[in-house]
Design a protein around this motif. Structure first.
Motif, PDB file in Angstrom:
ATOM      1  N   THR A 157       0.845  -1.182   0.000  1.00  0.00           N
ATOM      2  CA  THR A 157       0.000   0.000   0.000  1.00  0.00           C
ATOM      3  C   THR A 157       0.887   1.240   0.000  1.00  0.00           C
ATOM      4  O   THR A 157       2.016   1.211   0.474  1.00  0.00           O
ATOM      5  CB  THR A 157      -0.934   0.044   1.228  1.00  0.00           C
ATOM      6  OG1 THR A 157      -0.162  -0.030   2.421  1.00  0.00           O
ATOM      7  CG2 THR A 157      -1.926  -1.092   1.199  1.00  0.00           C
ATOM      8  N   VAL A 158       0.343   2.328  -0.545  1.00  0.00           N
ATOM      9  CA  VAL A 158       1.071   3.590  -0.627  1.00  0.00           C
ATOM     10  C   VAL A 158       0.157   4.685  -0.071  1.00  0.00           C
ATOM     11  O   VAL A 158      -1.026   4.731  -0.389  1.00  0.00           O
ATOM     12  CB  VAL A 158       1.441   3.928  -2.090  1.00  0.00           C
ATOM     13  CG1 VAL A 158       2.174   5.254  -2.169  1.00  0.00           C
ATOM     14  CG2 VAL A 158       2.255   2.813  -2.706  1.00  0.00           C
ATOM     15  N   ARG A 159       0.704   5.553   0.772  1.00  0.00           N
ATOM     16  CA  ARG A 159      -0.064   6.683   1.284  1.00  0.00           C
ATOM     17  C   ARG A 159       0.855   7.881   1.444  1.00  0.00           C
ATOM     18  O   ARG A 159       2.079   7.744   1.460  1.00  0.00           O
ATOM     19  CB  ARG A 159      -0.749   6.354   2.601  1.00  0.00           C
ATOM     20  CG  ARG A 159       0.207   6.165   3.755  1.00  0.00           C
ATOM     21  CD  ARG A 159      -0.554   5.772   5.020  1.00  0.00           C
ATOM     22  NE  ARG A 159       0.378   5.569   6.107  1.00  0.00           N
ATOM     23  CZ  ARG A 159       0.508   6.394   7.140  1.00  0.00           C
ATOM     24  NH1 ARG A 159      -0.232   7.472   7.225  1.00  0.00           N
ATOM     25  NH2 ARG A 159       1.377   6.130   8.092  1.00  0.00           N
ATOM     26  N   MET A 160       0.264   9.041   1.539  1.00  0.00           N
ATOM     27  CA  MET A 160       1.026  10.267   1.724  1.00  0.00           C
ATOM     28  C   MET A 160       0.962  10.677   3.197  1.00  0.00           C
ATOM     29  O   MET A 160      -0.092  10.606   3.823  1.00  0.00           O
ATOM     30  CB  MET A 160       0.470  11.389   0.859  1.00  0.00           C
ATOM     31  CG  MET A 160       0.584  11.122  -0.631  1.00  0.00           C
ATOM     32  SD  MET A 160       2.270  10.883  -1.191  1.00  0.00           S
ATOM     33  CE  MET A 160       2.896  12.538  -1.103  1.00  0.00           C
TER      34      MET A 160
ATOM     35  N   LYS B 204       5.739  10.193   0.454  1.00  0.00           N
ATOM     36  CA  LYS B 204       5.079   8.942   0.079  1.00  0.00           C
ATOM     37  C   LYS B 204       5.586   7.827   0.995  1.00  0.00           C
ATOM     38  O   LYS B 204       6.789   7.630   1.120  1.00  0.00           O
ATOM     39  CB  LYS B 204       5.383   8.593  -1.367  1.00  0.00           C
ATOM     40  CG  LYS B 204       4.586   7.395  -1.857  1.00  0.00           C
ATOM     41  CD  LYS B 204       5.006   6.804  -3.183  1.00  0.00           C
ATOM     42  CE  LYS B 204       5.152   7.731  -4.313  1.00  0.00           C
ATOM     43  NZ  LYS B 204       5.402   7.041  -5.580  1.00  0.00           N
ATOM     44  N   ILE B 205       4.664   7.136   1.652  1.00  0.00           N
ATOM     45  CA  ILE B 205       4.991   6.019   2.529  1.00  0.00           C
ATOM     46  C   ILE B 205       4.549   4.733   1.839  1.00  0.00           C
ATOM     47  O   ILE B 205       3.372   4.565   1.526  1.00  0.00           O
ATOM     48  CB  ILE B 205       4.278   6.127   3.895  1.00  0.00           C
ATOM     49  CG1 ILE B 205       4.541   7.476   4.554  1.00  0.00           C
ATOM     50  CG2 ILE B 205       4.647   4.955   4.789  1.00  0.00           C
ATOM     51  CD1 ILE B 205       5.948   7.698   5.001  1.00  0.00           C
ATOM     52  N   VAL B 206       5.487   3.830   1.591  1.00  0.00           N
ATOM     53  CA  VAL B 206       5.185   2.538   0.970  1.00  0.00           C
ATOM     54  C   VAL B 206       5.297   1.477   2.059  1.00  0.00           C
ATOM     55  O   VAL B 206       6.288   1.425   2.786  1.00  0.00           O
ATOM     56  CB  VAL B 206       6.164   2.219  -0.184  1.00  0.00           C
ATOM     57  CG1 VAL B 206       5.855   0.855  -0.777  1.00  0.00           C
ATOM     58  CG2 VAL B 206       6.100   3.303  -1.242  1.00  0.00           C
TER      59      VAL B 206
END
Length: 75
Positions: A30-33, A38-40
């Motif tokens: 999952t990827v989020r800001m 950007k946090i993977v």
């Protein structure tokens, strides 16, 4: 041996077994800001904990950025 199948609308994220268990697929990403970065995240596969609702039915909640669903198990 348990047999696992993808859950419709959650292919590549969640699977359900013929014994009623639900799990996240090993290797899910999952990827989020967060604060402009950007946090993977790379997930390990795990079996989701089932909760019992007021009617006595087991359920799990699955979600992604587009869709959140609750699934009830009757048996």
């Amino acid at each position: 041996m348990e047999n696992w199948k993808d859950i419709e609308n959650y292919k590549g994220i969640y699977q359900v077994s013929d014994k009623g268990q639900v799990r996240t697929i090993p290797g899910k990403t999952t990827v989020r800001m967060f604060n402009g970065r950007k946090i993977v995240r790379h997930w390990k596969g795990r079996t989701l904990k089932q909760k019992t609702d007021k009617g006595g039915y087991k359920r799990v909640t699955c979600g992604n950025l587009v869709l959140v669903s609750s699934f009830w198990f009757i048996g």
